[in-house]
Design a protein around this motif. Sequence first.
Motif, PDB file in Angstrom:
ATOM      1  N   LEU A  59       3.539   3.831  -7.319  1.00  0.00           N
ATOM      2  CA  LEU A  59       4.978   4.028  -7.495  1.00  0.00           C
ATOM      3  C   LEU A  59       5.631   4.483  -6.193  1.00  0.00           C
ATOM      4  N   GLU A  60       4.971   5.414  -5.492  1.00  0.00           N
ATOM      5  CA  GLU A  60       5.510   5.889  -4.216  1.00  0.00           C
ATOM      6  C   GLU A  60       5.564   4.749  -3.216  1.00  0.00           C
ATOM      7  N   TRP A  61       4.513   3.937  -3.173  1.00  0.00           N
ATOM      8  CA  TRP A  61       4.438   2.809  -2.249  1.00  0.00           C
ATOM      9  C   TRP A  61       5.542   1.808  -2.555  1.00  0.00           C
ATOM     10  N   ILE A  62       5.746   1.518  -3.840  1.00  0.00           N
ATOM     11  CA  ILE A  62       6.790   0.573  -4.240  1.00  0.00           C
ATOM     12  C   ILE A  62       8.168   1.099  -3.850  1.00  0.00           C
ATOM     13  N   ASN A  63       8.426   2.370  -4.130  1.00  0.00           N
ATOM     14  CA  ASN A  63       9.740   2.935  -3.816  1.00  0.00           C
ATOM     15  C   ASN A  63      10.011   2.941  -2.313  1.00  0.00           C
ATOM     16  N   ARG A  64       8.980   3.209  -1.510  1.00  0.00           N
ATOM     17  CA  ARG A  64       9.162   3.139  -0.054  1.00  0.00           C
ATOM     18  C   ARG A  64       9.459   1.696   0.363  1.00  0.00           C
ATOM     19  N   GLY A  65       8.749   0.743  -0.259  1.00  0.00           N
ATOM     20  CA  GLY A  65       8.982  -0.666   0.058  1.00  0.00           C
ATOM     21  C   GLY A  65      10.379  -1.120  -0.337  1.00  0.00           C
ATOM     22  N   ILE A  66      10.845  -0.661  -1.502  1.00  0.00           N
ATOM     23  CA  ILE A  66      12.191  -1.029  -1.964  1.00  0.00           C
ATOM     24  C   ILE A  66      13.244  -0.525  -0.972  1.00  0.00           C
ATOM     25  N   THR A  67      13.072   0.730  -0.519  1.00  0.00           N
ATOM     26  CA  THR A  67      14.012   1.305   0.450  1.00  0.00           C
ATOM     27  C   THR A  67      14.002   0.506   1.749  1.00  0.00           C
ATOM     28  N   TYR A  68      12.808   0.136   2.202  1.00  0.00           N
ATOM     29  CA  TYR A  68      12.695  -0.619   3.451  1.00  0.00           C
ATOM     30  C   TYR A  68      13.363  -1.996   3.323  1.00  0.00           C
ATOM     31  N   PHE A  69      13.035  -2.711   2.247  1.00  0.00           N
ATOM     32  CA  PHE A  69      13.561  -4.071   2.119  1.00  0.00           C
ATOM     33  C   PHE A  69      15.055  -4.085   1.789  1.00  0.00           C
ATOM     34  N   LYS A  70      15.558  -2.981   1.213  1.00  0.00           N
ATOM     35  CA  LYS A  70      16.998  -2.890   0.964  1.00  0.00           C
ATOM     36  C   LYS A  70      17.758  -2.918   2.281  1.00  0.00           C
ATOM     37  N   ILE A 171       1.331  -6.471  -9.697  1.00  0.00           N
ATOM     38  CA  ILE A 171       1.731  -5.176  -9.127  1.00  0.00           C
ATOM     39  C   ILE A 171       0.566  -4.193  -9.181  1.00  0.00           C
ATOM     40  N   LEU A 172      -0.421  -4.442 -10.033  1.00  0.00           N
ATOM     41  CA  LEU A 172      -1.575  -3.558 -10.148  1.00  0.00           C
ATOM     42  C   LEU A 172      -2.671  -3.896  -9.146  1.00  0.00           C
ATOM     43  N   ASN A 173      -2.454  -4.959  -8.337  1.00  0.00           N
ATOM     44  CA  ASN A 173      -3.428  -5.313  -7.312  1.00  0.00           C
ATOM     45  C   ASN A 173      -3.526  -4.219  -6.253  1.00  0.00           C
ATOM     46  N   LEU A 174      -4.633  -4.213  -5.539  1.00  0.00           N
ATOM     47  CA  LEU A 174      -4.837  -3.219  -4.491  1.00  0.00           C
ATOM     48  C   LEU A 174      -3.822  -3.377  -3.377  1.00  0.00           C
ATOM     49  N   TYR A 175      -3.514  -4.634  -3.030  1.00  0.00           N
ATOM     50  CA  TYR A 175      -2.572  -4.918  -1.953  1.00  0.00           C
ATOM     51  C   TYR A 175      -1.613  -6.014  -2.414  1.00  0.00           C
ATOM     52  N   ASN A 176      -0.346  -5.962  -1.940  1.00  0.00           N
ATOM     53  CA  ASN A 176       0.649  -6.983  -2.263  1.00  0.00           C
ATOM     54  C   ASN A 176       1.382  -7.402  -1.002  1.00  0.00           C
ATOM     55  N   SER A 177       1.598  -8.706  -0.849  1.00  0.00           N
ATOM     56  CA  SER A 177       2.396  -9.222   0.260  1.00  0.00           C
ATOM     57  C   SER A 177       3.874  -9.209  -0.130  1.00  0.00           C
ATOM     58  N   PHE A 178       4.756  -9.478   0.845  1.00  0.00           N
ATOM     59  CA  PHE A 178       6.183  -9.545   0.538  1.00  0.00           C
ATOM     60  C   PHE A 178       6.473 -10.675  -0.453  1.00  0.00           C
ATOM     61  N   ASP A 180       4.500 -11.772  -2.725  1.00  0.00           N
ATOM     62  CA  ASP A 180       4.080 -11.260  -4.037  1.00  0.00           C
ATOM     63  C   ASP A 180       5.196 -10.425  -4.655  1.00  0.00           C
ATOM     64  N   LEU A 181       5.756  -9.519  -3.845  1.00  0.00           N
ATOM     65  CA  LEU A 181       6.782  -8.595  -4.350  1.00  0.00           C
ATOM     66  C   LEU A 181       8.022  -9.338  -4.820  1.00  0.00           C
ATOM     67  N   VAL A 182       8.404 -10.402  -4.136  1.00  0.00           N
ATOM     68  CA  VAL A 182       9.570 -11.185  -4.550  1.00  0.00           C
ATOM     69  C   VAL A 182       9.325 -11.803  -5.924  1.00  0.00           C
ATOM     70  N   ARG A 183       8.139 -12.381  -6.130  1.00  0.00           N
ATOM     71  CA  ARG A 183       7.798 -12.970  -7.440  1.00  0.00           C
ATOM     72  C   ARG A 183       7.700 -11.895  -8.514  1.00  0.00           C
ATOM     73  N   ILE A 184       7.127 -10.747  -8.156  1.00  0.00           N
ATOM     74  CA  ILE A 184       6.985  -9.639  -9.103  1.00  0.00           C
ATOM     75  C   ILE A 184       8.358  -9.129  -9.519  1.00  0.00           C
ATOM     76  N   ASP A 185       9.275  -9.015  -8.554  1.00  0.00           N
ATOM     77  CA  ASP A 185      10.628  -8.528  -8.846  1.00  0.00           C
ATOM     78  C   ASP A 185      11.366  -9.483  -9.779  1.00  0.00           C
ATOM     79  N   SER A 186      11.223 -10.784  -9.543  1.00  0.00           N
ATOM     80  CA  SER A 186      11.871 -11.766 -10.408  1.00  0.00           C
ATOM     81  C   SER A 186      11.350 -11.665 -11.835  1.00  0.00           C
ATOM     82  N   ALA A 187      10.020 -11.519 -11.975  1.00  0.00           N
ATOM     83  CA  ALA A 187       9.430 -11.358 -13.307  1.00  0.00           C
ATOM     84  C   ALA A 187       9.906 -10.066 -13.959  1.00  0.00           C
ATOM     85  N   ALA A 188       9.998  -8.991 -13.168  1.00  0.00           N
ATOM     86  CA  ALA A 188      10.449  -7.700 -13.692  1.00  0.00           C
ATOM     87  C   ALA A 188      11.859  -7.800 -14.255  1.00  0.00           C
TER      88      ALA A 188
END
Length: 399
Positions: A59-70, A171-178, A180-188
């Motif tokens: 969750l912390e990693w995701i929130n840092r990533g969201i802030t960065y990509f924003k 999102i539960l994978n050990l590592y995610n690429s950008f 990956d995150l775009v596809r995950i966000d669309s599904a979310a």
Amino acid sequence: MNLWAPLDQENIRNPFPMYATLRREAPVYKSQTGEWIISRYADVKTILKDPRFRSGNKLEWINRGITYFKSKDQDLSAIASAITSFLLLINPPEHTRIRKLITSVWNDREVDQTILENVDSLLNIKSEDNTFDIVEDFARPLPNMTICKIMGISMEHYQHLTTLSNNLVKILNLYNSFKDLVRIDSAARDFISFFRELLDIKKQRPDNDLISKLIVANASEREPLSDDALISVFIFLFIAGQETTIGLVSTSLLTLSKYPSQLNTLAGNPELMPNAIDELLRYDGPVHLLGRIASENIELGGHCIKQNDTVTLCLASANRDSRHFENADILDITRQPNRHLAFGSGIHFCLGDWLAKRQGALAIQRFLEVYPTYSIVDHTLQWNDNLSIRTLKHLSCRV
């Protein structure tokens, strides 16, 4: 020498030699990427039950990533909204509160008929040449078909939600690429929209399904969860058992094919199935890795794990530790006792362990009844590039 290479293709295919080296040479190992790798049973179980190690930092990693990509004009905020109440990722007191709510209503274990109907419908589909893909034709559709019925979701939405689930679960994978995150966000976003509409419907017309029960129970709480948090709980319940069930069913049928004497014993003694499921989970269960964060400086195995250090727990390695299991690298469906760690331990022990084991048992047992002489025809096995939850891409068999 680097002892930890979870993305190496040879280790994806067979991580157990890497685990064995870690247990033997460096059971508490500081990897090149900075996290601690824990591989022995006693250490893994100690950390799982130690409140000083909080749930992983996803969750912390995701929130840092969201802030960065924003700052780069990329909005990935739907991911955080979707997973904010995932039990795997949160800690007390919020974890305790949400788990208590779910267990207060999800106590109906009479799901055998639902599972068997789904299993039989899938096993009735067979190609003209009598080949069958255990992953795509059987293990992959089964968990979502079952959870749809349990949660009160119409089967007309099954295929769409399965597609979303296949993306969001990454999102539960050990590592995610950008990417990956775009596809995950669309599904979310699509998941949130679907469950928000369903939430409104069930509030007006509650039924006897799991979603309705959660809504009613939540409304009676002194401090009820917000609609957003409740939607996140729905999403978690929908996807939580997907990849793990795929892994349990398909990997177990692969493993049994490698142990024909064990397979014959199980086929002739179906009463051994509950014991066999525990052994299959120990031998090569789907969840290989879990993450934890140290909340203070902690001494372990002669090493100082510092506050906020990341710890990777190798459950699959612990389950092959010869210090705890006799003949640990051998499948023995009569093994007792079998205190494996496939579902974790402590407060984060898997909430749906009973459903996973029951669904796995019924699926494998009925498969063996229908196709007692199945044979694997994949000569080169392809595994997904994710060691956290280890699953096959395909598993063709002749029936």
